[in-house]
Scaffold this motif. Structure first.
Motif, PDB file in Angstrom:
ATOM      1  N   GLY A  80      -4.766  44.081  41.641  1.00 17.61           N
ATOM      2  CA  GLY A  80      -3.999  45.164  41.024  1.00 17.61           C
ATOM      3  C   GLY A  80      -2.507  45.027  41.211  1.00 17.61           C
ATOM      4  N   ILE A  81      -2.070  44.756  42.448  1.00 15.45           N
ATOM      5  CA  ILE A  81      -0.634  44.653  42.725  1.00 15.45           C
ATOM      6  C   ILE A  81      -0.068  43.361  42.133  1.00 15.45           C
ATOM      7  CG2 ILE A  81       1.065  44.432  44.582  1.00 15.45           C
ATOM      8  CD1 ILE A  81      -0.730  46.339  46.217  1.00 15.45           C
ATOM      9  N   ASP A  96       0.290  43.759  38.473  1.00 15.93           N
ATOM     10  CA  ASP A  96       1.380  44.694  38.215  1.00 15.93           C
ATOM     11  C   ASP A  96       2.734  43.992  38.299  1.00 15.93           C
ATOM     12  OD1 ASP A  96       2.686  47.160  37.801  1.00 15.93           O
ATOM     13  OD2 ASP A  96       2.882  47.459  39.957  1.00 15.93           O
ATOM     14  N   GLY A 156       3.241  43.940  34.431  1.00 14.80           N
ATOM     15  CA  GLY A 156       3.816  45.271  34.296  1.00 14.80           C
ATOM     16  C   GLY A 156       2.738  46.320  34.508  1.00 14.80           C
ATOM     17  N   THR A 157       3.177  47.535  34.657  1.00 12.76           N
ATOM     18  CA  THR A 157       2.246  48.612  34.986  1.00 12.76           C
ATOM     19  C   THR A 157       1.495  49.085  33.755  1.00 12.76           C
ATOM     20  OG1 THR A 157       3.742  49.345  36.702  1.00 12.76           O
ATOM     21  CG2 THR A 157       2.083  50.897  36.011  1.00 12.76           C
ATOM     22  N   GLU A 158       0.215  49.196  33.901  1.00 15.10           N
ATOM     23  CA  GLU A 158      -0.649  49.811  32.902  1.00 15.10           C
ATOM     24  C   GLU A 158      -1.614  50.709  33.647  1.00 15.10           C
ATOM     25  OE1 GLU A 158      -2.551  46.893  30.517  1.00 15.10           O
ATOM     26  OE2 GLU A 158      -0.691  45.929  29.947  1.00 15.10           O
ATOM     27  N   ASP A 160      -4.282  48.845  35.753  1.00 11.08           N
ATOM     28  CA  ASP A 160      -3.769  48.308  37.018  1.00 11.08           C
ATOM     29  C   ASP A 160      -3.666  49.416  38.056  1.00 11.08           C
ATOM     30  OD1 ASP A 160      -3.441  45.983  35.593  1.00 11.08           O
ATOM     31  OD2 ASP A 160      -1.352  46.444  35.124  1.00 11.08           O
ATOM     32  N   PHE A 161      -3.164  50.541  37.641  1.00 11.48           N
ATOM     33  CA  PHE A 161      -3.020  51.679  38.543  1.00 11.48           C
ATOM     34  C   PHE A 161      -4.382  52.109  39.077  1.00 11.48           C
ATOM     35  CE2 PHE A 161      -2.601  56.302  39.244  1.00 11.48           C
ATOM     36  CZ  PHE A 161      -1.665  56.265  40.269  1.00 11.48           C
TER      37      PHE A 161
END
Length: 62
Positions: A23-24, A27, A31-33, A36-37
């Motif tokens: 996940g990190i 990210d 980029g953040t989606e 991922d969060f």
């Protein structure tokens, strides 16, 4: 700690670390989606479950 609880403890910690790494890492690279969060949140949740499970089954409580 009995061997069965120790295996579960290691498995939970391993799953947590893998989810957090994926996940990190994703990210930082992409980029953040939302997905991922959610992977990061799942890794943190499983990590806390693992921590409490391992702490509850530790030998020094007996």
């Amino acid at each position: 700690m009995n061997p069965e609880a120790e295996r579960r403890c290691h498995l939970l910690i391993g799953i947590s670390l893998v989810l957090l790494t994926i996940g990190i890492g994703y990210d930082f690279l992409v980029g953040t989606e939302l997905a991922d969060f959610l992977v990061i949140i799942a890794g943190l949740f499983i990590g806390w479950v693992a921590f409490l499970y391992c702490l509850g089954n530790a030998a020094f409580w007996r």
